[in-house]
Design a protein around this motif. Structure first.
Motif, PDB file in Angstrom:
ATOM      1  N   LEU A 207      98.601 -37.120  99.514  1.00 26.43           N
ATOM      2  CA  LEU A 207      97.034 -36.827  99.720  1.00 26.43           C
ATOM      3  C   LEU A 207      97.049 -35.607  98.738  1.00 26.43           C
ATOM      4  N   LEU A 208      96.501 -35.772  97.656  1.00 21.97           N
ATOM      5  CA  LEU A 208      96.809 -34.894  96.518  1.00 21.97           C
ATOM      6  C   LEU A 208      95.381 -34.209  96.147  1.00 21.97           C
ATOM      7  N   ASN A 209      95.457 -32.957  95.506  1.00 17.62           N
ATOM      8  CA  ASN A 209      94.210 -32.308  95.132  1.00 17.62           C
ATOM      9  C   ASN A 209      93.131 -32.202  96.121  1.00 17.62           C
ATOM     10  N   CYS A 210      93.533 -31.856  97.291  1.00 15.75           N
ATOM     11  CA  CYS A 210      92.457 -31.834  98.511  1.00 15.75           C
ATOM     12  C   CYS A 210      92.279 -30.353  98.872  1.00 15.75           C
ATOM     13  N   ALA A 211      91.068 -29.927  99.040  1.00 12.86           N
ATOM     14  CA  ALA A 211      90.632 -28.554  99.362  1.00 12.86           C
ATOM     15  C   ALA A 211      90.626 -28.304 100.753  1.00 12.86           C
ATOM     16  N   ALA A 212      91.089 -29.269 101.441  1.00 19.03           N
ATOM     17  CA  ALA A 212      91.352 -29.065 103.193  1.00 19.03           C
ATOM     18  C   ALA A 212      92.683 -29.615 103.438  1.00 19.03           C
ATOM     19  N   THR A 222     100.791 -34.905 114.210  1.00 20.88           N
ATOM     20  CA  THR A 222     100.809 -36.009 115.075  1.00 20.88           C
ATOM     21  C   THR A 222     100.313 -37.431 114.774  1.00 20.88           C
ATOM     22  N   ALA A 223     100.336 -37.591 113.581  1.00 16.50           N
ATOM     23  CA  ALA A 223      99.885 -39.195 113.123  1.00 16.50           C
ATOM     24  C   ALA A 223     100.846 -40.055 113.315  1.00 16.50           C
ATOM     25  N   PRO A 224     100.780 -41.166 113.761  1.00 12.80           N
ATOM     26  CA  PRO A 224     101.961 -42.205 113.880  1.00 12.80           C
ATOM     27  C   PRO A 224     102.443 -42.753 112.585  1.00 12.80           C
ATOM     28  N   LEU A 225     101.570 -42.628 111.534  1.00  7.97           N
ATOM     29  CA  LEU A 225     102.130 -43.185 110.244  1.00  7.97           C
ATOM     30  C   LEU A 225     103.350 -42.266 109.917  1.00  7.97           C
ATOM     31  N   VAL A 226     103.400 -40.906 109.964  1.00 11.81           N
ATOM     32  CA  VAL A 226     104.497 -40.230 109.273  1.00 11.81           C
ATOM     33  C   VAL A 226     105.753 -40.811 109.714  1.00 11.81           C
ATOM     34  N   ALA A 227     106.022 -41.345 110.758  1.00 14.50           N
ATOM     35  CA  ALA A 227     107.434 -41.725 111.057  1.00 14.50           C
ATOM     36  C   ALA A 227     107.962 -42.894 110.527  1.00 14.50           C
ATOM     37  N   GLN A 228     107.026 -43.678 109.964  1.00  6.08           N
ATOM     38  CA  GLN A 228     107.529 -44.819 108.845  1.00  6.08           C
ATOM     39  C   GLN A 228     107.555 -44.429 107.294  1.00  6.08           C
ATOM     40  N   LEU A 229     107.096 -42.978 106.966  1.00  8.66           N
ATOM     41  CA  LEU A 229     107.108 -42.792 105.823  1.00  8.66           C
ATOM     42  C   LEU A 229     108.551 -42.283 105.246  1.00  8.66           C
ATOM     43  N   ARG A 230     108.736 -42.495 104.011  1.00 11.01           N
ATOM     44  CA  ARG A 230     109.958 -41.740 103.555  1.00 11.01           C
ATOM     45  C   ARG A 230     109.664 -40.324 102.652  1.00 11.01           C
ATOM     46  N   SER A 231     108.559 -40.183 102.086  1.00 15.14           N
ATOM     47  CA  SER A 231     108.115 -39.185 101.392  1.00 15.14           C
ATOM     48  C   SER A 231     106.669 -39.058 101.585  1.00 15.14           C
ATOM     49  N   LEU A 232     106.337 -37.637 101.691  1.00 16.63           N
ATOM     50  CA  LEU A 232     104.888 -37.192 101.804  1.00 16.63           C
ATOM     51  C   LEU A 232     104.659 -36.218 100.785  1.00 16.63           C
ATOM     52  N   ASP A 233     103.674 -36.154 100.088  1.00 13.04           N
ATOM     53  CA  ASP A 233     103.323 -35.229  98.948  1.00 13.04           C
ATOM     54  C   ASP A 233     101.777 -34.533  99.204  1.00 13.04           C
ATOM     55  N   LEU A 234     101.668 -33.486  99.117  1.00 12.93           N
ATOM     56  CA  LEU A 234     100.640 -32.693  99.538  1.00 12.93           C
ATOM     57  C   LEU A 234     100.386 -31.737  98.107  1.00 12.93           C
ATOM     58  N   SER A 235     100.580 -31.961  97.051  1.00 13.64           N
ATOM     59  CA  SER A 235     100.619 -31.377  95.936  1.00 13.64           C
ATOM     60  C   SER A 235      99.056 -31.192  95.424  1.00 13.64           C
ATOM     61  N   MET A 236      98.738 -30.151  94.543  1.00 15.03           N
ATOM     62  CA  MET A 236      97.607 -29.997  93.874  1.00 15.03           C
ATOM     63  C   MET A 236      96.548 -29.187  94.762  1.00 15.03           C
ATOM     64  N   GLY A 292      89.205 -14.259  97.706  1.00 15.80           N
ATOM     65  CA  GLY A 292      89.927 -14.548  98.412  1.00 15.80           C
ATOM     66  C   GLY A 292      90.154 -16.010  98.956  1.00 15.80           C
ATOM     67  N   GLY A 293      89.706 -16.799  97.894  1.00 15.95           N
ATOM     68  CA  GLY A 293      89.692 -18.324  98.326  1.00 15.95           C
ATOM     69  C   GLY A 293      90.762 -19.215  97.517  1.00 15.95           C
ATOM     70  N   ARG A 294      91.092 -20.208  98.016  1.00 19.90           N
ATOM     71  CA  ARG A 294      92.034 -21.203  97.478  1.00 19.90           C
ATOM     72  C   ARG A 294      91.447 -22.123  96.605  1.00 19.90           C
ATOM     73  N   TYR A 295      92.001 -22.817  95.944  1.00 23.15           N
ATOM     74  CA  TYR A 295      91.323 -23.866  94.917  1.00 23.15           C
ATOM     75  C   TYR A 295      92.410 -25.062  94.533  1.00 23.15           C
ATOM     76  N   ILE A 296      91.719 -26.067  94.340  1.00 19.00           N
ATOM     77  CA  ILE A 296      92.486 -27.370  94.070  1.00 19.00           C
ATOM     78  C   ILE A 296      92.864 -27.260  92.484  1.00 19.00           C
ATOM     79  N   GLU A 297      93.942 -28.001  92.294  1.00 19.04           N
ATOM     80  CA  GLU A 297      94.174 -27.967  90.638  1.00 19.04           C
ATOM     81  C   GLU A 297      93.043 -28.635  89.757  1.00 19.04           C
ATOM     82  N   VAL A 298      92.720 -29.687  90.165  1.00 14.37           N
ATOM     83  CA  VAL A 298      91.689 -30.311  89.240  1.00 14.37           C
ATOM     84  C   VAL A 298      90.475 -30.584  90.074  1.00 14.37           C
ATOM     85  N   SER A 299      89.216 -29.613  89.444  1.00 21.36           N
ATOM     86  CA  SER A 299      88.090 -29.726  90.203  1.00 21.36           C
ATOM     87  C   SER A 299      86.787 -30.308  89.064  1.00 21.36           C
TER      88      SER A 299
END
Length: 300
Positions: A207-212, A222-236, A292-299
Motif C-alpha cells: 500500500l504505497l505512496n499513501c498520504a494516509a 487488527t486486519a485478519p489479512l495480515v496473518a496470511q501475508l509474508r511481506s508488507l510494503d508501506l513505502s513512498m 510541518g507537513g508530510r508528503y508522498i513520494e509521487v504526487s
C-alpha cells in the motif's frame, strides 16, 4: 519517483519494441515481451503498430505485452487501447502478462495518465497472470478471476472503487498486490479487502505512496489479512510514529518482512519494529516540510 526510462524487462523477459515499417523486424531469441507504442515522430497510430505486431508474429505465441504511449498528447484515450486488446483476445490466446501504460515523464506525467474501467480486460483474458497498470482512474466491477497472480497499479490517486472491487470480488490465485494509493484514501474502502476472504492466496501487499499511511497502518494492525501475508510494503508514503506504534500494539508481526522506504518514522520506532518483525527494511527517512507537513513520494 520519476519514470525516466521505458521498461527494459517485464515478466522476467526482455522488452522488444515493435519496429516501424521502415525498420527491419527483429528476431529475438528466447521468451520476450513485445512493446507497442505510437511513434513520437511518425504517421503511425498505436492501433496501426498493434496491427503490425499481430500481422508479423503468431499472436498465440505472444505471452507478454507492454503497451507504451498510445497517443496521449493527441487525445487518444486508454479505452481505445483496452477495446483493441479485448477485440484481439481470441488471437492472443497465450497472453499471460500485460503492462498497460509504459509512459515516461517526458511523454506524460503520472497524474495525467488517465484510465477508466478496465474490467473488460479481465473478462477477455481469463488466463492472465500478471497485470500492471500505470496511471489514474483505474477501476473495474467486482469480479472473479481464477488465474491472476500479480496485480499492480502505479498512480497518484487510486479510486476507492478499485479497492472495493478487490475486496468484493474473488481472486483465488492472487499472491502479489501493489497499490499506489495517493491522496484520495477512504478508510472504509479497505475493510472488505483487509478481511482477506477475497484474496486467500495473497502473500505480499504493498500500500504505497499513501498520504494516509498512519491510518492504513492502524487498520492493518487488527486486519485478519495480515496473518496470511509474508511481506508488507508501506513505502513512498507518510508513515510516521503514530502508524508504527499502531502496528506494534496490534497483532504479532514476527512472520512479516516489513518495508517502508520513504517514511517519517523515528529511529527508536524503527528499532522496535526491527525487533518485532522477521525482516525490517526502513530506508530514506524524510523530514517534515517547513510547514510541518508530510508528503508522498509521487504526487504528479
Amino acid at each position: 519517483m520519476s519514470f525516466v526510462d521505458h521498461l527494459e524487462e517485464f515478466a522476467d523477459r526482455p522488452v522488444v519494441p515493435v519496429p516501424l515499417p521502415s525498420e527491419l523486424w527483429p528476431v529475438p531469441e528466447g521468451p520476450h515481451a513485445w512493446r507497442v507504442e505510437a511513434p513520437y515522430e511518425g504517421d503511425f497510430s498505436w492501433a496501426e503498430m498493434f496491427a503490425r505486431l499481430l500481422g508479423h508474429v503468431d499472436p498465440a505465441g505472444i505471452e507478454a505485452l507492454v503497451v507504451g504511449d498510445w497517443g496521449v498528447s493527441e487525445g487518444v484515450e486508454s479505452g481505445d487501447v483496452v477495446a483493441a486488446l479485448v477485440e484481439a483476445a481470441d488471437r492472443l490466446t497465450g497472453l499471460r502478462a500485460l503492462f498497460l501504460g509504459d509512459l515516461i515523464y517526458e511523454e506524460c506525467e503520472l497524474a495525467w495518465i488517465e484510465h477508466d474501467d478496465i474490467g473488460a480486460l479481465l473478462t477477455a483474458y481469463p488466463r492472465l497472470e500478471e497485470l500492471v497498470v500505470r496511471g489514474s482512474g483505474v477501476t473495474f466491477a467486482p469480479t472473479r478471476h481464477e488465474h491472476l497472480r500479480s496485480f499492480t497499479v502505479e498512480a497518484c490517486d487510486l479510486r476507492a472503487t478499485l479497492i472495493e472491487a478487490l475486496g468484493a470480488g474473488s481472486y483465488p490465485a492472487l499472491e502479489v498486490l501493489d497499490l499506489w494509493i495517493g491522496a484520495a484514501y477512504l478508510p472504509a474502502s479497505t475493510e472488505a479487502l483487509f478481511d482477506g476472504t477475497s484474496v486467500p492466496a495473497l502473500r505480499h501487499l504493498g500500500l504505497l505512496n499513501c498520504a494516509a499511511a498512519d491510518t492504513v497502518a492502524a487498520q492493518l494492525s487488527t486486519a485478519p489479512l495480515v496473518a496470511q501475508l509474508r511481506s508488507l510494503d508501506l513505502s513512498m508514503g507518510t508513515l510516521g510514529d503514530e502508524g508504527a506504534e499502531a502496528l506494534l500494539l496490534g497483532q504479532p508481526l514476527t512472520h512479516l518482512k516489513l518495508r517502508a522506504n520513504h517514511h517519517f518514522v523515528s529511529e527508536e520506532l524503527v528499532e522496535r519494529l526491527t525487533a518485532a518483525t522477521d525482516v525490517c527494511n526502513f530506508a530514506d527517512r524524510q523530514k517534515e516540510s517547513h510547514s510541518g507537513g508530510r508528503y508522498i513520494e509521487v504526487s504528479e
